[in-house]
Design an enzyme around this catalytic site. Structure first.
Site, PDB file in Angstrom:
ATOM      1  N   GLU A 276       0.833  -1.208   0.000  1.00  0.00           N
ATOM      2  CA  GLU A 276       0.000   0.000   0.000  1.00  0.00           C
ATOM      3  C   GLU A 276       0.868   1.258   0.000  1.00  0.00           C
ATOM      4  O   GLU A 276       0.913   2.006   0.975  1.00  0.00           O
ATOM      5  CB  GLU A 276      -0.906  -0.016   1.229  1.00  0.00           C
ATOM      6  CG  GLU A 276      -1.965   1.049   1.271  1.00  0.00           C
ATOM      7  CD  GLU A 276      -2.640   1.064   2.622  1.00  0.00           C
ATOM      8  OE1 GLU A 276      -2.232   1.876   3.460  1.00  0.00           O
ATOM      9  OE2 GLU A 276      -3.551   0.253   2.851  1.00  0.00           O
ATOM     10  N   PRO A 277       1.578   1.512  -1.086  1.00  0.00           N
ATOM     11  CA  PRO A 277       2.445   2.692  -1.137  1.00  0.00           C
ATOM     12  C   PRO A 277       1.663   3.964  -1.433  1.00  0.00           C
ATOM     13  O   PRO A 277       0.665   3.945  -2.152  1.00  0.00           O
ATOM     14  CB  PRO A 277       3.398   2.364  -2.289  1.00  0.00           C
ATOM     15  CG  PRO A 277       2.537   1.548  -3.218  1.00  0.00           C
ATOM     16  CD  PRO A 277       1.622   0.742  -2.336  1.00  0.00           C
ATOM     17  N   GLY A 278       2.121   5.057  -0.891  1.00  0.00           N
ATOM     18  CA  GLY A 278       1.588   6.372  -1.248  1.00  0.00           C
ATOM     19  C   GLY A 278       2.720   7.229  -1.761  1.00  0.00           C
ATOM     20  O   GLY A 278       2.934   7.397  -2.950  1.00  0.00           O
ATOM     21  N   CYS A 347       2.647  35.274   6.981  1.00  0.00           N
ATOM     22  CA  CYS A 347       2.923  36.061   8.177  1.00  0.00           C
ATOM     23  C   CYS A 347       3.138  35.122   9.355  1.00  0.00           C
ATOM     24  O   CYS A 347       2.382  35.103  10.325  1.00  0.00           O
ATOM     25  CB  CYS A 347       1.761  37.019   8.444  1.00  0.00           C
ATOM     26  SG  CYS A 347       2.130  38.230   9.716  1.00  0.00           S
ATOM     27  N   TYR A 383       2.076  14.585  -0.256  1.00  0.00           N
ATOM     28  CA  TYR A 383       1.790  15.427   0.903  1.00  0.00           C
ATOM     29  C   TYR A 383       2.172  16.879   0.640  1.00  0.00           C
ATOM     30  O   TYR A 383       2.684  17.577   1.515  1.00  0.00           O
ATOM     31  CB  TYR A 383       2.488  14.869   2.154  1.00  0.00           C
ATOM     32  CG  TYR A 383       2.119  13.426   2.392  1.00  0.00           C
ATOM     33  CD1 TYR A 383       0.846  13.084   2.817  1.00  0.00           C
ATOM     34  CD2 TYR A 383       3.019  12.398   2.116  1.00  0.00           C
ATOM     35  CE1 TYR A 383       0.478  11.762   2.996  1.00  0.00           C
ATOM     36  CE2 TYR A 383       2.668  11.073   2.282  1.00  0.00           C
ATOM     37  CZ  TYR A 383       1.388  10.760   2.721  1.00  0.00           C
ATOM     38  OH  TYR A 383       1.023   9.442   2.878  1.00  0.00           O
TER      39      TYR A 383
END
Length: 428
Positions: A276-278, A347, A383
């Site tokens: 199950e690679p992401g 900021c 990500y």
């Protein structure tokens, strides 16, 4: 095309991405923009061909174009939310298990919210339960189904404490000592436990993976011969710096395949080995193209300030994650490198791309640049955009995929009207 490098893997200058000029990309799509090289994704998928099933953890990058590319390659999907189930359905994945690759969509989570449970019921989505409560909640609405269990083996490991998904401090998975309770509860609802999943964190090494294999074998012994699938989970590391290397996939597969064979001996029938690679599939495909908008100096630091911030790429501020950085300029023997801090426009003092975990600001040796030059944050395909936000009312970045030599816009840059479209002013 410029290819001058501080090392061969990570250039400090880069004028092209997948043979398309960065200046051309920035001119056409503006900045900041995520750019994905589809060829890199295809290579990574091919490298996992020994596994029976490759299931993409779409939380790494859930753009519909990425998911469609995965589907074309026979990769199935993991979903961790109702929204991710909707994305899977949108590109043509289906519920149910009528496929040699197992379920096309698996919902993996530690809870059901109301939307997710309704979708699972409506579309017959297979569930990988991460808590005992999920078994009962699922059994009440869809008794008689098959499930898998995500097990917390009692230990974990990861490149950051925030990516450690095992052990007593982790919220993920069913505690290994509760397996017998799970079996009893599943039986009450005529639910069959057909698979086990164990993932202890991103960036695991072989020593820890060997421990996971042993823990999974013990779990299978408790569940019994209904187990038909085992999942290695994900977390396959990729190199973000010259000091890191790609994982030895042959060794990784051999370790898990040996465990699979021992499990086959336990249960007396063939067992499917799923991975199950992401991040592994998409991280290296991605580049965040930005523009240097200011060069500032203090008593001891020089800053390259760019038009992307942690609202676009949060990994550095969240984990102290290191990303290779390059400047889109031609380099020659007279080119000068300088130590710089790379920061964004937000900021927030923490809006720094060159920092270590804990917020410690670092410098990076990069080519001397000018305001208006383009700076590229590399290995940004995982990500990145999926963790984007509108902090400081910044717009979500555009996304582009380079496929077959063409640059395709796969997410339009958010507009200011869209930024405020869902907000309402109360009449006085």
């Amino acid at each position: 095309m410029s290819s001058s490098t501080s090392n061969n893997l990570f250039p400090t200058t880069r004028t092209h991405i997948a043979a398309i000029s960065i200046k051309e990309i920035a001119t056409q799509f503006s900045t900041p923009t995520f750019v994905y090289d589809a060829e890199v994704i295809l290579r990574r998928v091919a490298e996992l061909s020994e596994f029976d099933v490759v299931r993409y953890a779409q939380k790494a990058n859930s753009n519909l174009a990425i998911l469609a590319l995965m589907k074309q390659q026979g990769v199935v999907l993991d979903a961790v939310s109702a929204g991710e189930i909707h994305r899977a359905l949108r590109v043509g994945y289906q519920g149910g298990s009528d496929t040699s690759r197992g379920p096309e969509i698996v919902y993996t989570a530690d809870i059901f919210d109301q939307d997710a449970l309704a979708l699972v019921q409506e579309h017959n989505i297979h569930v990988n339960c991460g808590s005992v409560d999920m078994i009962e909640q699922l059994g009440k609405v869809t008794p008689g189904v098959e499930i898998t269990l995500r097990i917390n083996p009692g230990f974990g490991h990861g490149h950051s404490e925030k990516t450690n998904t095992g052990g007593s401090q982790s919220k993920h998975g069913i505690w290994h000592e509760q397996l017998a309770e799970c079996k009893t509860l599943a039986a009450q609802y005529d639910i069959t436990i057909t698979g086990l999943h164990m993932h202890i964190g991103s960036g695991c090494d072989m020593e820890h993976l060997s421990q996971v294999c042993g823990a999974l074998e013990k779990a299978v012994a408790v569940v019994g011969d209904t187990v038909r699938t085992i999942s290695t989970g994900g977390g396959l590391p990729i190199p973000y710096s010259a000091e890191e290397a790609h994982i030895d996939l042959r060794q990784f597969y051999a370790l898990w395949n040996a465990a699979r064979q021992r499990i086959v001996d336990q249960v007396g029938h063939e067992v499917c080995l799923e991975i199950e690679p992401g991040r592994f599939l998409v991280a290296e495909s991605g580049f965040l193209v930005t523009q240097i908008r200011s060069i500032k100096t203090t008593s001891d630091k020089r800053f390259y300030l760019v038009d992307a911030g942690f609202n676009n790429l949060a990994r550095p501020i969240m984990y102290g994650a290191y990303h290779p950085i390059s400047i889109a300029v031609e380099e020659n023997e007279n080119s000068k490198h300088v130590d710089v801090v790379v920061g964004g426009p937000l900021c927030e003092s923490g809006d720094i791309f060159t920092q270590q975990e804990g917020g410690f600001v670092c410098t990076r040796s990069l080519p001397e640049a000018q305001v208006g030059d383009y700076l590229v944050l590399e290995c940004a395909g995982a990500y990145g955009s999926v963790m984007g936000s509108n902090y400081n009312s910044k717009l979500l970045a555009a996304e582009v995929m380079i496929h077959d030599g063409m640059a395709h816009l796969i997410r339009v840059r958010q507009t200011y009207d869209a930024l405020m479209a869902d907000e309402r002013v109360i009449d006085a």
